[in-house]
Design a protein around this motif. Structure first.
Motif, PDB file in Angstrom:
ATOM      1  N   GLY A  97       0.796  -1.217   0.000  1.00  0.00           N
ATOM      2  CA  GLY A  97       0.000   0.000   0.000  1.00  0.00           C
ATOM      3  C   GLY A  97       0.826   1.262   0.000  1.00  0.00           C
ATOM      4  O   GLY A  97       1.948   1.297   0.481  1.00  0.00           O
ATOM      5  N   MET A  98       0.230   2.321  -0.544  1.00  0.00           N
ATOM      6  CA  MET A  98       0.893   3.622  -0.521  1.00  0.00           C
ATOM      7  C   MET A  98       0.882   4.196   0.884  1.00  0.00           C
ATOM      8  O   MET A  98       1.821   4.858   1.312  1.00  0.00           O
ATOM      9  CB  MET A  98       0.187   4.580  -1.483  1.00  0.00           C
ATOM     10  N   ARG A  99      -0.182   3.921   1.629  1.00  0.00           N
ATOM     11  CA  ARG A  99      -0.277   4.400   3.009  1.00  0.00           C
ATOM     12  C   ARG A  99       0.383   3.392   3.946  1.00  0.00           C
ATOM     13  O   ARG A  99       0.175   2.181   3.821  1.00  0.00           O
ATOM     14  CB  ARG A  99      -1.740   4.603   3.406  1.00  0.00           C
ATOM     15  N   ALA A 100       1.143   3.901   4.889  1.00  0.00           N
ATOM     16  CA  ALA A 100       1.872   3.011   5.795  1.00  0.00           C
ATOM     17  C   ALA A 100       0.941   2.281   6.757  1.00  0.00           C
ATOM     18  O   ALA A 100       1.211   1.150   7.155  1.00  0.00           O
ATOM     19  CB  ALA A 100       2.907   3.814   6.588  1.00  0.00           C
ATOM     20  N   ASN A 101      -0.172   2.953   7.155  1.00  0.00           N
ATOM     21  CA  ASN A 101      -1.096   2.372   8.140  1.00  0.00           C
ATOM     22  C   ASN A 101      -0.316   1.868   9.358  1.00  0.00           C
ATOM     23  O   ASN A 101      -0.501   0.737   9.824  1.00  0.00           O
ATOM     24  CB  ASN A 101      -1.913   1.247   7.502  1.00  0.00           C
ATOM     25  N   ALA A 102       0.591   2.727   9.852  1.00  0.00           N
ATOM     26  CA  ALA A 102       1.566   2.316  10.872  1.00  0.00           C
ATOM     27  C   ALA A 102       0.929   1.817  12.160  1.00  0.00           C
ATOM     28  O   ALA A 102       1.485   0.952  12.841  1.00  0.00           O
ATOM     29  CB  ALA A 102       2.507   3.490  11.182  1.00  0.00           C
ATOM     30  N   LEU A 103      -0.222   2.356  12.500  1.00  0.00           N
ATOM     31  CA  LEU A 103      -0.867   1.971  13.760  1.00  0.00           C
ATOM     32  C   LEU A 103      -1.219   0.488  13.763  1.00  0.00           C
ATOM     33  O   LEU A 103      -1.229  -0.153  14.814  1.00  0.00           O
ATOM     34  CB  LEU A 103      -2.128   2.815  13.982  1.00  0.00           C
ATOM     35  N   PRO A 719       7.270  10.658  22.614  1.00  0.00           N
ATOM     36  CA  PRO A 719       7.465   9.660  21.558  1.00  0.00           C
ATOM     37  C   PRO A 719       6.239   8.777  21.336  1.00  0.00           C
ATOM     38  O   PRO A 719       5.962   8.371  20.201  1.00  0.00           O
ATOM     39  CB  PRO A 719       8.672   8.843  22.048  1.00  0.00           C
ATOM     40  N   ARG A 720       5.495   8.498  22.396  1.00  0.00           N
ATOM     41  CA  ARG A 720       4.291   7.676  22.240  1.00  0.00           C
ATOM     42  C   ARG A 720       3.254   8.394  21.367  1.00  0.00           C
ATOM     43  O   ARG A 720       2.591   7.783  20.519  1.00  0.00           O
ATOM     44  CB  ARG A 720       3.689   7.351  23.612  1.00  0.00           C
ATOM     45  N   THR A 721       3.135   9.709  21.561  1.00  0.00           N
ATOM     46  CA  THR A 721       2.187  10.496  20.760  1.00  0.00           C
ATOM     47  C   THR A 721       2.615  10.535  19.297  1.00  0.00           C
ATOM     48  O   THR A 721       1.778  10.513  18.393  1.00  0.00           O
ATOM     49  CB  THR A 721       2.066  11.922  21.324  1.00  0.00           C
ATOM     50  N   ILE A 722       3.926  10.615  19.056  1.00  0.00           N
ATOM     51  CA  ILE A 722       4.419  10.589  17.680  1.00  0.00           C
ATOM     52  C   ILE A 722       3.994   9.287  17.009  1.00  0.00           C
ATOM     53  O   ILE A 722       3.519   9.276  15.870  1.00  0.00           O
ATOM     54  CB  ILE A 722       5.954  10.726  17.643  1.00  0.00           C
ATOM     55  N   ILE A 723       4.137   8.191  17.714  1.00  0.00           N
ATOM     56  CA  ILE A 723       3.865   6.875  17.134  1.00  0.00           C
ATOM     57  C   ILE A 723       2.367   6.613  16.999  1.00  0.00           C
ATOM     58  O   ILE A 723       1.886   6.189  15.943  1.00  0.00           O
ATOM     59  CB  ILE A 723       4.523   5.774  17.991  1.00  0.00           C
ATOM     60  N   GLU A 724       1.617   6.888  18.059  1.00  0.00           N
ATOM     61  CA  GLU A 724       0.199   6.505  18.107  1.00  0.00           C
ATOM     62  C   GLU A 724      -0.755   7.656  17.830  1.00  0.00           C
ATOM     63  O   GLU A 724      -1.959   7.448  17.668  1.00  0.00           O
ATOM     64  CB  GLU A 724      -0.116   5.893  19.477  1.00  0.00           C
ATOM     65  N   GLY A 725      -0.242   8.872  17.792  1.00  0.00           N
ATOM     66  CA  GLY A 725      -1.097  10.032  17.589  1.00  0.00           C
ATOM     67  C   GLY A 725      -1.668  10.514  18.910  1.00  0.00           C
ATOM     68  O   GLY A 725      -1.706   9.793  19.908  1.00  0.00           O
TER      69      GLY A 725
END
Length: 1074
Positions: A97-103, A719-725
Motif C-alpha cells: 500500500g501507498m499508506r503506511a497504516n503504521a498503527l 514519543p508515544r504520541t508521535i507513534i500513536e497520535g
C-alpha cells in the motif's frame, strides 16, 4: 542536418533472441520464483490490484501520462473502442500500500518478528564474529521521553546494521532499579499512617514492585520503537546475581586498598537526607546567595614577622568574602596565597546603602563602617580598586606584604571567640573575586578540607542530616542553615561589628537533581573510592578508547584528571548495602575477604533483602560468629552510580556470548561524568582496563525553537504520541515508529537536536516519497522472474549508469553506517530517491515498462535494474526503517536466496548487499557523458516549459527537440543516441519527447522555422536547443507522435512500435481489482 526517426519496435524485433535468453548474471542477483504470500498469508492480501502509475511515484508535470491515462480511462468504463488496447499496457501491480497504516501494520510486523524469533534466527545464522553494544541502564521511575527514544533507536540502528554485516549481535537491555527517586515515589504514594508502619523491608518490597512495573512499561515502549534486544533476559540492578557481581567489584576494590571510610565534606542533600555524587547534581541558572564581606580581628602577628603589623594592632582585621555565611561557625582558619601581594588599607569615608539596579538584588553596608573609628583591613593588593568601588569607601594603602608574611598570624573567631591561624592555601586563592583571603571551614569544603589536613585543623560540621544547626553551633541550634540559620549568622556578625557589606550574589550552585533543592557541603562519615590509586591508569586507558565524537575525549579526560575521591555511600534504604560491620563500642569497621565473600554468596542466593532480615550472626562467616554480639550491621547503601558502573562485571562478565570489553557504549553527553566514568573507574580499579573499546555520545533533545522541553512551556514532544497520535489527530497525527526512527537518522546527534510538529511533517513527507519509490519498484516487478534477468554487458548504457549510481549509493551508505554518520545516510537516500530515481530514471523508464511490450528486451533490462534497486534499497534502509523494509520484503513478488542457497524469508536474513566491482567500474568517460546528458535534459526542459507557456505544446510528447553543438565529439554521441540500438538509450525517450534531431549546422531558415529556441552551457559545451511541434500523429496507445500512425490497416491509430507490440503481446490473465 540529420534526423533519425527510428522505430523502437524494429530494434526490439531484431533483438528478440536476446530478450528471451535465460542467461542470468549471478553476480547481479539471485532469485527464486515463488510467492511469499503462501508463507506469510496473514500479512499479505492474496490478490493483486492494478494501480495507475500516478499513484506509484511522483514525476515532473511535463512527462507523458498517455499509456497510464488511457488504461485508467478504460478501466473506469470508457467505451470499448477507446479502451481496446488497455490489456496491452503493463501497469504496476502490488499489494504493497501507498499508506503506511503504521498503527496497524507496524505491530503486525513486530508480531511477525516475534512469532518467528527473527532476531535470534539471524544471530544464530551469522558467523562474522561478535558485536556487543552494552546498554546503559535507564532509570526505572517513569515514562520514557524523547531522550530515551533517541538513545535506544541509535543503538538499534547500529545493531541492525551489524546484523546485516553478518555479526552475532548481542544486546542485553538493562535498568537501574535502586536509589532515592524510586524510594521517594513509594513514600509519596503512602499517607502519614502508612509511612509510620513502613519498615525497611516493607519499603524495599514496595520499591522493588514499583521498579519492576516501570521496567515492564518502559520495555513495552522500547519494543514499540522497533528495538531488537534480548527482552526476555534483561539485566536489572536489583537482580540477586547482579547484586552479587557488584559486591564482588566492591570487594576487589576494598581489598586492593581503593575503598576507605573517612570523615570529609561531601555534597549533602538536606531534602533527600543523603550524600550525593557529582553526577547527582544540577547547577541551574538563577540561584541567588546571601554573600558577605566579613572581618576577623587579628590578635597577634606571626612571630617571625614581629613589627611588620604591630603598628596596626589591635585595630587590624582580615577581610574575607563568602557566599555561605552559615559556615562561619565552623571556621577554623583564613587562607592566603603565599605569592600574592596583600595590602593593609585604611577605610576613610563611605557612601549610603545603594540598591543594585537589577530586580531585588541589593547591597547593604555593615555597621562597622558606620562607626567613627574604622579598623585597618588586610586585602589583596590587586583588589583594592575593585573593593573601593564595591564598598563605596576610600581605601588608603598603608603597607604591602606577601601572603607568606601573614602565615601563622592569629585572629579571634567572630562567634566562638577562640584563636585561629592564618594558613597558606593553594591555587584556588585568586584575585578574580572576593578579597584574596579565604574563610576556611574544613568540614564544609573540599579545598578547605585539603588545607585543613595540611595544617591539622579541626573538621567541624555543626549541621545535621536535615540541614539544621546542631548544638555544636551554640545559639544557632535548630535553625535551617539555608534559611533562618543563614540570616541569624549574618545578623549576629553585624551586631558584633564584623560585617563590611552584605549583597545578593547570583551564581551556579549545586542542587539535588531529584528534589530540585539546594545542597550543602557537609563533613560526615562516608565510604569513598580513592581515585588517586588508579587515576593515571584511568587517564592512560582513556587514550586507548575511540571517542565519538573525538572531542568527547577531552571532556572525560578533564573530568577524570580533576575529580576528587568518589563518595560511594548513601543513607538510604532502597539500595545494595555496603557489606560492612561495625564494632559496637569502638565503631571500627569489619570488612575483609572472608566477610565480603560470605555476604556475596548470601546475596547471590537470597538477594540484598537478606541484609535486613538476617541477623548479624547469620551474616558473618563462621570465623566471626562467636563474636556476633560485638558487631552491628552498617546501614549505608551504595551510590547508584556504583550500581550501574558495575554492569560490565554483572553483564559482560556473566552472560554467554558477551565479551569484555564491550565494543561500544552509547549514551548522552552527560554520562561523561556519570556512567562512562563510573564504569571506567570500577573497571580500571579491578581489571586494569576500560570496559569499552569505543564510546559514542549524543546530545539532548530540544523543541523546534531550540528550547529545553518542559511541561510548563507546553513544548514536550512525547514519543508515544508521535507513534500513536494524540487525542486531536489533526494536530498530533499518527506517524508510527519508522517516522520517529527516520528523524533520529536525520539529525546530527553529536550536538543537541530539535524536534516538533514541523520537523515531523517534513519527515513524514520524505517517508511518503521513499515509500512511493519502493512501491513503484514492487509494482513494476510483479511479473519478473530471475530467468528474465539481462546480463550486465547486454544492458543499455542508461541501465548500466543507473547501476553505477546505485552501487555508489550503497557504498557511501555503508561508509555512513561504519562511521556512525546516520544523517549523511539520510541525505544520500533522500537525494537518490527524489532526484536520481523519481525525477529521472523512473520517469524515463515508464514508457518501456508500460508500453514497451511485456517480453521486450528493454522492459526486462529495466526490470533487472529495478530488481537490483529494490533489493539494495530495502536492505540499506532496514537498520533505520525496519518496518518499511520488512513490509517491502514480505511483498516481494519473488523470493531472494543468500549465498548458501537458503531463502531469506525476512529482510535481515538477506545480508548487506555485496560490493559489485563491475558496476563500479563504469568507465569514467561514460560517467562524464551521462552527467552531460542529465544536464542537457534539464536545459531541454527549460525550453519545453517556455513552449508550453506559449501554448505550442501541452504534454512534452507533443514536442520535437532540435540540438546543435560545435563539439563534434558530443554531437556524435548525441547523434548515436538518436539511432540507438534499443529504446532505452534513445534520446527522445530520455527527454520524454516524441522526436529529437541533432542538427549538424544551423541555417537561418531552420532557426526561423523553429518557434522556441535557446542557448545553454552544458558543462563546458555550448548547446543550441530548439522546440517545435512533433511530426506525425498521436499514437492512441503510447501517446507518442509518429509519422507511422495511420500506416497500419489493422491498427490505424498505432505507431510502429505499438503495432509490433500489440502483434506479439499475449493476452494477460485477468487481474483482480480490489
Amino acid at each position: 542536418m540529420a534526423m533519425m526517426q527510428s522505430s523502437p519496435c524494429r530494434v526490439l524485433s531484431q533483438r528478440a533472441g536476446s530478450s528471451l535468453r535465460k542467461t542470468t548474471s549471478v553476480d547481479l542477483i539471485y532469485f527464486r520464483e515463488s510467492s511469499s504470500v503462501k508463507v506469510f498469508s496473514f500479512l499479505n492480501i492474496a490478490r493483486y490490484s492494478s494501480y495507475s502509475g500516478e499513484e506509484f511515484v511522483g514525476s515532473s508535470k511535463r512527462r507523458s501520462r498517455g499509456p497510464v491515462m488511457a488504461a485508467k480511462k478504460a478501466s473506469q468504463g470508457q467505451n470499448e473502442e477507446e479502451g481496446r488496447y488497455k490489456h496491452t499496457v503493463d501497469l504496476p501491480k502490488t499489494t504493497f500500500g501507498m499508506r503506511a497504516n503504521a498503527l496497524v501494520r507496524e505491530p503486525e510486523i513486530q508480531k511477525l518478528w516475534d512469532d518467528h524469533q527473527v532476531f535470534k534466527r539471524v544471530v544464530d545464522k551469522n558467523d562474522g564474529g561478535n558485536f556487543v553494544l552494552h546498554d546503559g541502564p535507564p532509570y526505572a521511575n517513569g515514562d520514557l521521553h524523547m531522550g530515551h527514544a533517541l538513545n535506544k533507536i541509535l543503538k538499534d540502528i547500529i545493531n541492525r546494521y551489524k546484523l546485516l554485516q553478518n555479526y552475532k549481535v548481542h544486546f542485553v537491555p538493562g535498568w537501574d532499579c535502586h536509589g532515592l527517586p524510586i524510594e521517594l515515589k513509594v513514600l509519596q504514594s503512602l499517607d502519614q499512617d502508612a509511612r509510620k508502619d513502613l519498615t525497611p523491608l516493607k519499603l524495599r518490597a514496595k520499591a522493588a514492585k514499583f521498579a519492576k512495573a516501570t521496567v515492564k512499561t518502559q520495555m513495552s515502549s522500547f519494543q514499540r520503537y522497533g528495538v531488537w534486544a534480548d527482552w526476555n533476559n534483561p539485566y536489572l540492578t536489583l537482580d540477586p546475581k547482579y547484586e552479587a557481581a557488584q559486591i564482588d567489584v566492591f570487594g576487589e576494590m576494598a581489598l586492593k586498598g581503593h575503598i576507605y571510610r573517612g570523615r570529609k565534606p561531601v555534597h549533602w542533600s538536606p531534602s533527600s537526607r543523603t550524600a550525593l555524587a557529582e553526577a547527582e547534581l544540577d547547577y541551574p541558572e538563577g540561584h541567588i546567595s546571601r554573600s558577605i564581606y566579613a572581618l576577623f580581628r587579628i590578635v597577634s602577628a606571626a612571630s617571625s614577622k614581629d613589627g611588620l603589623l604591630e603598628e596596626f594592632l589591635p585595630d587590624l582585621c582580615l577581610a574575607i568574602w563568602t557566599t555561605t555565611p552559615w559556615t562561619i561557625p565552623a571556621n577554623a582558619a583564613v587562607a592566603v596565597h603565599a605569592k600574592l601581594q596583600y595590602a593593609v588599607v585604611e577605610a576613610k569615608s563611605f557612601l549610603e546603602d545603594v540598591p543594585l539596579s537589577a530586580g531585588n538584588k541589593r547591597k547593604r553596608l555593615g555597621n562597622v563602617l558606620k562607626e567613627p573609628k574604622k579598623p585597618f583591613l588586610i586585602v589583596a593588593y590587586d583588589l583594592v580598586p575593585t573593593l573601593e568601588a564595591k564598598w563605596g569607601i576610600k581605601l588608603i594603602i598603608k603597607k604591602t606584604l606577601l601572603g607568606s608574611d601573614l602565615e601563622n598570624c592569629r585572629y579571634v573567631h567572630p562567634i566562638k571567640n577562640r584563636e585561629c591561624p592564618v594558613v597558606i592555601g593553594g591555587d584556588y586563592i585568586t584575585t578574580e573575586s572576593g578579597t584574596g583571603l579565604v574563610h576556611t571551614a574544613p568540614g564544609h569544603g573540599q579545598e578547605d578540607y585539603m588545607t585543613g589536613l595540611k595544617y591539622g585543623l579541626p573538621i567541624c560540621s555543626p549541621v545535621d542530616d536535615d540541614g539544621k544547626f546542631t548544638e555544636e553551633a551554640g545559639q544557632f541550634t535548630g535553625l535551617d542553615v539555608l534559611g533562618d540559620g543563614n540570616i541569624a549568622v549574618v545578623k549576629y556578625l553585624d551586631e558584633k561589628m564584623s560585617i563590611i557589606m552584605e549583597e545578593s550574589y547570583e551564581h551556579k550552585y549545586p542542587y539535588d537533581w531529584r528534589t530540585k533543592k539546594p545542597t550543602i557541603f557537609r563533613a560526615t562519615e562516608q565510604w569513598f573510592a580513592s581515585v588517586e590509586g588508579f587515576r593515571q591508569a584511568a587517564m592512560d586507558a582513556i587514550g586507548h578508547v575511540k571517542w565519538i565524537p573525538a572531542q568527547a575525549e577531552n571532556r572525560i579526560s578533564a573530568m577524570t584528571s580533576s575529580r576528587s575521591d568518589w563518595c560511594i555511600s548513601r543513607q538510604r534504604t532502597w539500595g545494595l548495602p555496603i557489606p560492612v560491620f561495625y564494632h559496637v563500642t569502638s565503631k571500627e569497621p569489619l570488612m575483609n575477604k572472608e566477610t565480603i565473600d560470605h555476604i556475596k554468596s548470601i546475596i547471590a542466593q537470597k538477594g540484598s533483602d537478606a541484609w535486613w532480615y538476617m541477623t548479624v550472626e547469620d551474616l558473618l562467616p563462621d570465623k566471626y560468629r562467636d563474636k556476633a554480639s560485638e558487631y552491628e550491621k552498617g546501614t549505608d547503601t551504595m551510590d547508584v552510580w556504583f550500581d550501574s558502573g558495575s554492569s560490565w562485571a554483572a553483564v559482560l562478565g556473566e552472560r554467554d556470548g558477551l565479551t569484555f570489553p564491550a565494543d561500544l557504549y552509547l549514551e548522552g553527553t552527560d554520562q561523561h561524568r556519570g556512567w562512562f566514568q563510573s564504569s571506567l573507574l570500577t573497571s580500571i580499579a579491578t581489571k586494569g582496563k576500560a570496559p569499552y573499546s569505543s564510546v559514542m555520545t549524543h546530545g539532548f533533545v530540544l523543541d523546534e525553537k531550540g528550547l529545553k522541553m518542559s511541561k510548563s512551556l507546553g513544548n514536550v514532544v512525547d514519543p508515544r504520541t508521535i507513534i500513536e497520535g494524540g487525542k486531536n489527530q489533526k494536530e498530533s497525527p499518527v506517524y508510527g515508529a519508522d517516522i520517529l526512527r527516520l528523524w533520529v537518522s536525520s539529525v546530527d546527534y553529536t550536538g543537541d537536536v530539535m524536534i516538533g510538529p514541523q520537523v515531523l511533517r517534513q519527515m513524514s513527507d520524505i517517508y511518503r516519497k521513499l515509500r512511493g519509490t519502493l512501491r513503484y519498484l514492487l509494482g513494476n516487478l510483479h511479473d519478473w522472474k530471475v530467468e528474465n534477468a539481462v546480463s550486465y554487458h547486454e544492458l543499455p548504457m542508461i541501465d548500466r549508469h543507473a547501476l553505477f549510481q546505485l552501487e555508489n549509493v550503497v557504498k557511501n551508505i555503508r561508509d555512513g553506517y561504519e562511521n556512525y554518520h546516520f544523517f549523511k545516510i539520510f541525505q544520500i537516500i533522500q537525494r537518490f530517491v527524489i532526484v536520481d530515481l523519481s525525477n529521472f530514471y523512473f520517469d524515463v523508464a515508464k514508457d518501456r515498462l508500460y508500453v514497451g511490450g511485456m517480453t521486450s528486451f528493454t522492459r526486462r533490462s529495466c526490470q533487472t535494474v529495478l530488481a537490483a534497486h529494490l533489493l539494495s534499497l530495502a536492505r540499506v534502509i532496514a537498520p533505520i526503517l525496519p518496518h518499511l523494509a520488512e513490509d517491502v520484503w514480505q511483498n516481494l513478488p519473488f523470493q531472494y536466496a543468500v549465498n548458501d542457497g537458503s531463502i531469506a524469508d525476512f529482510v535481515f536474513e538477506s545480508k548487506w548487499p555485496a560490493l559489485n566491482e563491475e558496476w563500479l567500474a563504469f568507465p569514467v568517460e561514460e560517467i562524464d557523458f551521462w552527467g552531460k546528458v542529465l544536464e542537457l535534459r534539464n536545459e531541454v526542459n527549460k525550453v519545453l516549459e517556455v513552449a508550453r507557456s506559449g501554448k505550442l505544446i501541452g504534454s512534452s510528447l507533443e514536442a520535437k527537440v532540435y540540438l546543435h553543438t560545435s563539439d563534434a565529439r558530443l554531437a556524435s554521441r548525441l547523434l548515436g543516441m538518436c539511432s540507438a540500438r534499443n529504446d532505452a538509450d534513445a534520446l527522445h525517450h530520455i527527454f520524454l519527447t516524441s522526436q529529437v534531431e541533432v542538427v549538424l549546422s544551423l541555417g537561418n531558415e531552420l532557426v526561423q522555422n523553429i518557434p522556441y529556441t535557446g542557448e545553454y552551457m552544458v558543462q563546458e559545451d555550448r548547446v543550441w536547443i530548439g522546440v517545435s511541434r512533433a511530426d506525425g500523429s498521436k499514437c492512441e496507445r503510447c501517446w507518442n507522435y509518429s509519422p507511422k500512425v495511420g500506416f497500419f490497416v489493422e491498427h490505424p491509430t498505432l505507431c510502429g512500435r505499438c503495432f509490433d507490440v500489440v502483434g506479439i503481446q499475449p493476452a494477460p490473465a485477468t487481474a483482480a481489482v480490489s
